[in-house]
Design a protein around this motif. Sequence first.
Motif, short mmCIF file in Angstrom:
data_model
loop_
_atom_site.label_atom_id
_atom_site.label_comp_id
_atom_site.label_asym_id
_atom_site.label_seq_id
_atom_site.Cartn_x
_atom_site.Cartn_y
_atom_site.Cartn_z
N LEU A 168 1.97 -1.17 -4.06
CA LEU A 168 0.85 -2.04 -3.35
C LEU A 168 -0.34 -1.67 -3.66
O LEU A 168 -1.17 -2.44 -3.69
CB LEU A 168 1.34 -2.02 -1.91
N ALA A 169 -0.49 -0.30 -3.47
CA ALA A 169 -1.92 0.33 -3.50
C ALA A 169 -2.69 -0.25 -4.98
O ALA A 169 -3.84 -0.49 -4.87
CB ALA A 169 -1.99 1.70 -3.56
N ALA A 170 -1.87 -0.68 -5.82
CA ALA A 170 -2.28 -1.05 -7.22
C ALA A 170 -2.68 -2.53 -7.30
O ALA A 170 -3.06 -2.90 -8.30
CB ALA A 170 -1.41 -0.48 -8.41
N ASN A 171 -2.07 -3.24 -6.34
CA ASN A 171 -2.20 -4.72 -6.28
C ASN A 171 -3.06 -5.03 -5.05
O ASN A 171 -2.88 -6.53 -4.92
CB ASN A 171 -0.94 -5.36 -6.27
N SER A 226 5.12 2.73 0.99
CA SER A 226 5.98 1.71 0.31
C SER A 226 5.67 1.02 -0.79
O SER A 226 4.45 0.78 -0.76
CB SER A 226 6.35 0.92 1.56
N THR A 227 6.51 0.49 -1.52
CA THR A 227 6.25 -0.53 -2.47
C THR A 227 7.02 -1.88 -1.83
O THR A 227 7.65 -1.58 -0.95
CB THR A 227 7.19 -0.35 -3.73
N LEU A 228 6.63 -2.96 -2.28
CA LEU A 228 6.90 -4.21 -1.74
C LEU A 228 7.81 -5.02 -2.79
O LEU A 228 6.93 -5.37 -3.78
CB LEU A 228 5.96 -4.92 -0.96
N LEU A 229 9.03 -5.32 -2.82
CA LEU A 229 9.67 -5.84 -3.87
C LEU A 229 9.47 -5.24 -5.17
O LEU A 229 9.41 -5.86 -6.32
CB LEU A 229 9.45 -7.25 -3.98
N VAL A 245 -2.15 -10.11 8.98
CA VAL A 245 -1.22 -8.98 8.70
C VAL A 245 0.04 -9.87 7.97
O VAL A 245 0.43 -10.62 8.70
CB VAL A 245 -0.68 -8.54 10.12
N VAL A 246 0.28 -9.13 6.86
CA VAL A 246 1.56 -9.66 6.39
C VAL A 246 2.64 -8.61 6.37
O VAL A 246 4.17 -9.16 6.46
CB VAL A 246 1.36 -10.12 4.95
N ALA A 247 2.36 -7.26 6.53
CA ALA A 247 3.42 -6.23 6.60
C ALA A 247 3.07 -5.24 7.08
O ALA A 247 1.84 -4.75 6.94
CB ALA A 247 4.19 -6.25 5.36
N ALA A 303 3.98 5.97 12.09
CA ALA A 303 2.97 6.21 10.87
C ALA A 303 3.38 5.04 9.88
O ALA A 303 4.51 4.75 9.62
CB ALA A 303 3.57 7.68 10.09
N ALA A 304 2.25 4.13 9.30
CA ALA A 304 2.50 2.96 8.88
C ALA A 304 1.38 2.64 7.93
O ALA A 304 0.29 3.07 8.13
CB ALA A 304 3.00 2.02 9.65
N ASP A 305 1.56 1.96 6.87
CA ASP A 305 0.62 1.08 5.84
C ASP A 305 0.62 -0.50 6.68
O ASP A 305 1.64 -0.74 6.88
CB ASP A 305 0.99 1.13 4.59
N VAL A 306 -0.70 -0.80 6.57
CA VAL A 306 -0.74 -2.37 6.97
C VAL A 306 -1.11 -3.18 5.98
O VAL A 306 -2.24 -2.87 5.18
CB VAL A 306 -1.64 -2.33 8.26
N LEU A 307 -0.34 -4.09 5.62
CA LEU A 307 -0.90 -5.05 4.29
C LEU A 307 -1.49 -6.26 4.96
O LEU A 307 -1.11 -6.97 5.79
CB LEU A 307 0.02 -5.43 3.65
N VAL A 308 -2.88 -6.59 4.66
CA VAL A 308 -3.61 -7.67 5.20
C VAL A 308 -3.85 -8.77 4.00
O VAL A 308 -4.05 -8.10 2.98
CB VAL A 308 -4.63 -7.32 5.75
N ASP A 309 -3.38 -9.93 4.07
CA ASP A 309 -3.61 -10.76 3.10
C ASP A 309 -4.47 -12.11 3.73
O ASP A 309 -4.13 -12.88 4.66
CB ASP A 309 -2.19 -11.48 2.63
#
Length: 472
Positions: free
Chosen positions: A43-46, A36-39, A28-30, A18-24
């Motif tokens: 994430l969802a707000a950004n 999760s938050t990243l640093l 794929v970056v994470a 189970a995971a969220d996938v961040l694409v930039d």
Amino acid sequence: MKTLITGGTVVNATGRTAADVLVDGEKVVAVLAPGSTLLGFDLAANVDRIIDATGKYVIPGGIDAHTHMELPFGGTFASDTFETGTRAAAWGGTTSIIDFAVQTAGQRIEDGLEAWHAKAAGNCAVDYGFHQIVGGVDEASLAALTRLPDEGVTSFKMFMAYPGVFYSGDGQILRAMQVAAEHGLLPMMHAENGPAIDVLAEQLVAQGKTDPYYHGVARVWQMEEEATHRAIMLADVAQSPLYIVHVSAKQAVAQIAAARDRGQRVFAETCPQYLYLGLEEHLGAPDFEGAKYVCSPPLRSTSDEHQDHMWQGLRTNDLQMVATDHCPFCQTGQKELGLGDFRKIPNGMGTVEHRMDLVYQGVVSGKITLERWVELCSTTPARMFGLEGTKGVIAPGADADIVVYDPAGHTSIGFEKTHHMAIDHSSWEGFEIDGHVDTVLSRGSVVIDGGEFHGRAGHGSFLRRGASTYPA
Ligand code: DUC
Ligand code: ZN
Ligand code: ZN
């Protein structure tokens, strides 16, 4: 453009989580624990876009390593262009194809390759690479093979079938395999004994046996087993790896398994038609309907359990991949060239759109695992054909080729229903699929979502492939 795919189950060949996938942008970056938050950033707000994958699988985009867009065959051309064929691929969750550039006897390899670039460039909805068909093995083409890796083409196909068209004799095959061994290329083989098949076909037609069914009678499994064995022996002598395309007969699987057990680097694919369709029911359909199922090797008798052996081979890794051999021809004006003589029916079926769905049915029925589905359709093709790390995996640094697949969804395959290939029929008419391709990203761009195509011709880039990394 940043995209977050939330709430899904990310499935790679190595496992599911189970995971969220961040694409930039295109990558794929994470891959992060859900929510999760990243640093410290929410994430969802950004991000620019959120794709809700709750209850769904998030898988690497499919790679179909065997297609023939616009292939010249039997006096006509495969009916999908790179534009229509790659759009249909996208609809079905396939985000890369590897097509076969054609060189025929007397032609320069360089010219054949250039012609394929001209067909594909600017037209593809998803990424595309090329294998090289070598239809004429001679001094010039053998020399040209050594330069193919510089062009991003690291595999080539030869034919033991189709005398007078694509056919190579054993001596030619051996020489090309020796070049492959020396230059790190992967030779691919269409393993059917063409000269013997032509004799049987001629005898059948002389007896008035001209229906599509007799295409399957002429191309008996012994012709595939024998050629598979011969190709394996030639590769052994040349100390070359070998990749057998479109395996259809259980006896051919046994030859491949035996070679692998001896330690030979022999690999193979099968195709959905050999998992689901049969000689009697489909090729033997009345009123020339069987022409829709004329492909080579042919559909095999269902009474001989070939299909079970294909699934078993996929499960045990005697077979490593599923590709389509997508090579569509319309009934009207194309298949009907062979009315009254099955030898004149152009060989091929259209499947590029349905491979992910059709193989997924093996997960539904318990024949393969979810991870194996991803491995067979995406991860192994990437590794086999020099795309490892970039394609075939959802991991930081990989291309964001991603499919959101809904296991609770449903897909009714049919010409009027879900069909986007440029053919006037579907060989998969009436197949009901448990599962649905919901959203498809190609290098970070949404190409399919909400039942609509959002891609464009020209988005797809040429894939410069490296050497095979399979097995690592
Ligand atoms: N087989 C087909 O069915 N079509 C194209 C070429 C091939 O080998
Ligand atoms: Zn072939
Ligand atoms: Zn083919």
